[in-house]
Design a protein around this motif. Structure first.
Motif, PDB file in Angstrom:
ATOM      1  N   GLU A   1      18.096 -12.933  -4.478  1.00  0.00           N
ATOM      2  CA  GLU A   1      18.224 -13.175  -2.982  1.00  0.00           C
ATOM      3  C   GLU A   1      17.936 -11.755  -2.185  1.00  0.00           C
ATOM      4  N   ASP A   2      17.943 -10.618  -2.763  1.00  0.00           N
ATOM      5  CA  ASP A   2      17.671  -9.295  -2.063  1.00  0.00           C
ATOM      6  C   ASP A   2      16.235  -9.308  -1.817  1.00  0.00           C
ATOM      7  N   TYR A   3      15.267 -10.184  -2.305  1.00  0.00           N
ATOM      8  CA  TYR A   3      13.827 -10.023  -1.954  1.00  0.00           C
ATOM      9  C   TYR A   3      13.250 -11.148  -1.300  1.00  0.00           C
ATOM     10  N   ASN A   4      12.600 -10.989  -0.275  1.00  0.00           N
ATOM     11  CA  ASN A   4      11.929 -12.151   0.450  1.00  0.00           C
ATOM     12  C   ASN A   4      10.638 -12.454   0.149  1.00  0.00           C
ATOM     13  N   THR A   5      10.196 -11.802  -0.898  1.00  0.00           N
ATOM     14  CA  THR A   5       8.765 -11.935  -1.071  1.00  0.00           C
ATOM     15  C   THR A   5       8.568 -11.882  -2.468  1.00  0.00           C
ATOM     16  N   PRO A   6       7.439 -12.615  -3.083  1.00  0.00           N
ATOM     17  CA  PRO A   6       7.496 -12.304  -4.694  1.00  0.00           C
ATOM     18  C   PRO A   6       7.024 -11.096  -4.844  1.00  0.00           C
ATOM     19  N   GLU A   7       5.998 -10.345  -4.092  1.00  0.00           N
ATOM     20  CA  GLU A   7       5.699  -9.052  -4.343  1.00  0.00           C
ATOM     21  C   GLU A   7       6.930  -7.877  -4.509  1.00  0.00           C
ATOM     22  N   ALA A   8       7.944  -8.156  -3.503  1.00  0.00           N
ATOM     23  CA  ALA A   8       8.650  -7.516  -3.484  1.00  0.00           C
ATOM     24  C   ALA A   8       9.887  -7.698  -4.883  1.00  0.00           C
ATOM     25  N   LEU A   9       9.990  -8.674  -5.206  1.00  0.00           N
ATOM     26  CA  LEU A   9      10.812  -9.048  -6.343  1.00  0.00           C
ATOM     27  C   LEU A   9      10.028  -8.671  -7.546  1.00  0.00           C
TER      28      LEU A   9
ATOM     29  N   ASP B   1       8.043  -6.051  -7.696  1.00  0.00           N
ATOM     30  CA  ASP B   1       7.837  -4.575  -7.685  1.00  0.00           C
ATOM     31  C   ASP B   1       9.287  -4.176  -8.198  1.00  0.00           C
ATOM     32  N   ALA B   2      10.484  -4.767  -7.795  1.00  0.00           N
ATOM     33  CA  ALA B   2      11.893  -4.295  -8.039  1.00  0.00           C
ATOM     34  C   ALA B   2      11.907  -4.343  -9.644  1.00  0.00           C
ATOM     35  N   LEU B   3      11.294  -5.388 -10.334  1.00  0.00           N
ATOM     36  CA  LEU B   3      11.221  -5.783 -11.979  1.00  0.00           C
ATOM     37  C   LEU B   3      10.477  -4.727 -12.411  1.00  0.00           C
ATOM     38  N   HIS B   4       9.331  -4.097 -11.928  1.00  0.00           N
ATOM     39  CA  HIS B   4       8.712  -3.204 -12.565  1.00  0.00           C
ATOM     40  C   HIS B   4       9.334  -1.765 -12.363  1.00  0.00           C
ATOM     41  N   GLU B   5      10.109  -1.558 -11.163  1.00  0.00           N
ATOM     42  CA  GLU B   5      11.105  -0.340 -11.421  1.00  0.00           C
ATOM     43  C   GLU B   5      12.029  -0.164 -12.235  1.00  0.00           C
ATOM     44  N   GLN B   6      12.666  -1.575 -12.651  1.00  0.00           N
ATOM     45  CA  GLN B   6      13.654  -1.595 -13.550  1.00  0.00           C
ATOM     46  C   GLN B   6      13.135  -1.657 -15.041  1.00  0.00           C
ATOM     47  N   ILE B   7      12.156  -2.403 -15.306  1.00  0.00           N
ATOM     48  CA  ILE B   7      11.580  -2.562 -16.559  1.00  0.00           C
ATOM     49  C   ILE B   7      10.966  -1.370 -17.264  1.00  0.00           C
TER      50      ILE B   7
ATOM     51  N   PRO C   1       1.244 -17.656  -7.009  1.00  0.00           N
ATOM     52  CA  PRO C   1       0.645 -17.395  -8.235  1.00  0.00           C
ATOM     53  C   PRO C   1       1.326 -16.283  -8.841  1.00  0.00           C
ATOM     54  N   PHE C   2       2.521 -16.674  -9.323  1.00  0.00           N
ATOM     55  CA  PHE C   2       3.286 -15.489  -9.609  1.00  0.00           C
ATOM     56  C   PHE C   2       2.935 -14.865 -11.150  1.00  0.00           C
ATOM     57  N   ALA C   3       2.495 -15.612 -12.113  1.00  0.00           N
ATOM     58  CA  ALA C   3       2.059 -15.082 -13.185  1.00  0.00           C
ATOM     59  C   ALA C   3       0.789 -14.080 -12.911  1.00  0.00           C
ATOM     60  N   LYS C   4      -0.069 -14.422 -12.098  1.00  0.00           N
ATOM     61  CA  LYS C   4      -1.101 -13.504 -11.609  1.00  0.00           C
ATOM     62  C   LYS C   4      -0.830 -12.171 -11.186  1.00  0.00           C
TER      63      LYS C   4
END
Length: 323
Positions: free
Chosen positions: A41-49, A51-57, A100-103
Motif C-alpha cells: 500500500e505504500d507504493y502507488n506505481t509498479p516501478e516504485a514497488l 524499486d523498493a523490492l530491489h533495495e531490500q533483495i 507489464p510487471f515481469a518485464k
C-alpha cells in the motif's frame, strides 16, 4: 560432462498481496535462506514497488552470497497472466490497468521472471515442496479472505487460452444467492466459503439465535476466528456456521472433481484452521454429490506448507517449473 549441483541454485520468490508483498531467497529443496516483507500500500506505481523490492533483495542476495546462483524470479500476484507476465486490472492493488510487471522486474533485477496468480503459485509450491509431491492431477483450493484455486492436470497447471483459467471461487454455487461484495455476482462459492463469507453467515445466524455465544462479541469482532473459538467451546450456532459452509464447499468440490477427476483436492488457508468443523461436512457433501464412478477415489487433504512461507515457496516454484 559437468554435473550441476541443484542445491546451490536458488530462486527469488515474490508474493504481491493487496496489503503486503513478501519475498525470499529459496533453494531447490524449498528451504528459505532469507526473507522479508514490505507494505504494498505504500507504493502507488509498479516501478516504485519494484524499486523498493530491489533495495531490500539486493543486499539480501549479497549477504547470502547467491548473486551468481539466482536462476530466476517467480511472482505470485492477483490477476497475474502467466502467458504475458502482466498484472491486469487487479482490484486490490494500488496501481490499475494492464501492467507489464515481469518485464519491469527483469529490467530492474537482470533475471528472467515468470508470474501467475497466487493460487496457481500455491499449487506449484504444493507440487514441488508439499502434500502434492508426486501427484500429476490435483486441485488446490485456497480458503482465506477469498477463495482461490489452481488446477493441475497431467502435471501442468491449467491456464486456459488467455492465462486466467481456474477461478473456481467465482463459480456460482447458489444461483440468485448472496451478492458478492466485490464482483456483484450472486451466489458464488467465495461469497460463502471464504473467511469473509463465513463472517457474513455467522452474523446472520447469530441474529436468529440470541442465546448463541457469538452474541457476546461486538459486531466488528465477529470473524472466522471468533466463530472457530465459539465452535470449540461447543456453541451450536458456531458449529452450524461451519457445517453450512462445509455443505456448500463440499457440493462445489464435487463439481470440480467431476470436471477434472483429480487424485486429490488440497485445502489451504486460514479457514482450514477450523479443522473437522468444516472438513467433515465438506467431505460428506462432496461424496454425496458425486456420481458413483467418482466416489471414494479423491483424497481431501490439508496443505503441508507453512502458511507464513507458502506464498514465497509457491512463487519460487515458478522458476523450477519445466526445468
Amino acid at each position: 560432462m559437468s554435473i550441476i549441483d541443484l542445491s546451490k541454485q536458488v530462486a527469488l520468490g515474490i508474493d504481491i498481496g493487496g496489503t503486503n508483498t513478501k519475498f525470499g531467497i529459496v533453494n531447490h529443496r524449498g528451504q528459505i535462506l532469507a526473507k522479508g516483507t514490505i507494505s504494498t500500500e505504500d507504493y502507488n506505481t509498479p516501478e516504485a514497488l519494484i524499486d523498493a523490492l530491489h533495495e531490500q533483495i539486493g543486499p539480501m542476495m549479497k549477504e547470502q552470497g547467491v548473486e551468481d546462483k539466482i536462476q530466476g524470479i517467480g511472482i505470485g500476484a492477483p490477476n497475474a497472466n502467466y502467458y504475458t507476465g502482466t498484472i491486469e486490472q487487479a482490484p486490490n492493488l494500488p496501481f490499475k490497468g494492464v501492467i507489464p510487471f515481469a518485464k519491469l522486474v527483469t529490467e530492474k533485477f537482470g533475471f528472467p521472471c515468470k508470474m501467475t496468480n497466487d493460487a496457481n503459485a500455491a499449487a506449484l509450491g504444493e507440487m514441488l515442496y508439499g502434500a502434492a509431491r508426486g501427484m500429476r492431477d490435483f486441485i488446490m483450493i485456497t480458503l482465506g479472505t477469498g477463495v482461490g484455486s489452481g488446477i493441475v492436470s497431467s502435471g501442468s497447471i491449467i491456464y486456459g487460452h488467455d492465462g486466467f483459467a481456474g477461478e473456481l471461487g467465482h463459480t456460482i454455487v447458489k444461483p440468485g444467492g448472496r451478492k458478492h461484495w466485490s464482483t456483484g455476482s450472486e451466489g458464488s462459492l467465495e461469497a460463502y466459503a471464504s473467511a469473509t463469507g463465513i463472517t457474513i453467515t455467522a452474523k446472520k445466524m447469530r441474529a436468529e439465535f440470541p442465546d448463541s455465544m457469538l452474541n457476546t462479541y461486538p459486531e466488528d469482532k465477529i470473524d472466522s476466528k471468533t466463530v472457530y473459538e465459539c465452535a470449540e467451546k461447543g456453541d451450536a450456532v458456531a458449529i452450524e456456521v461451519f457445517r453450512y459452509t462445509g455443505q456448500i464447499l463440499g457440493a462445489a468440490l464435487a463439481n470440480f472433481v467431476m470436471f477434472s477427476s483429480p487424485e486429490a483436492i488440497l485445502l489451504f488457508g486460514g479457514v482450514i484452521k477450523a479443522g473437522d468443523f468444516i472438513f467433515k461436512p465438506a467431505k460428506l457433501h462432496m461424496e454425496r454429490n458425486l456420481l458413483p464412478i467418482f466416489r471414494n477415489k479423491v483424497k481431501l487433504v490439508f496443505s503441508e506448507l507453512d502458511e507464513a512461507d507458502a506464498a514465497i515457496l509457491g512463487a519460487s516454484a515458478l522458476v523450477w517449473e519445466n526445468k
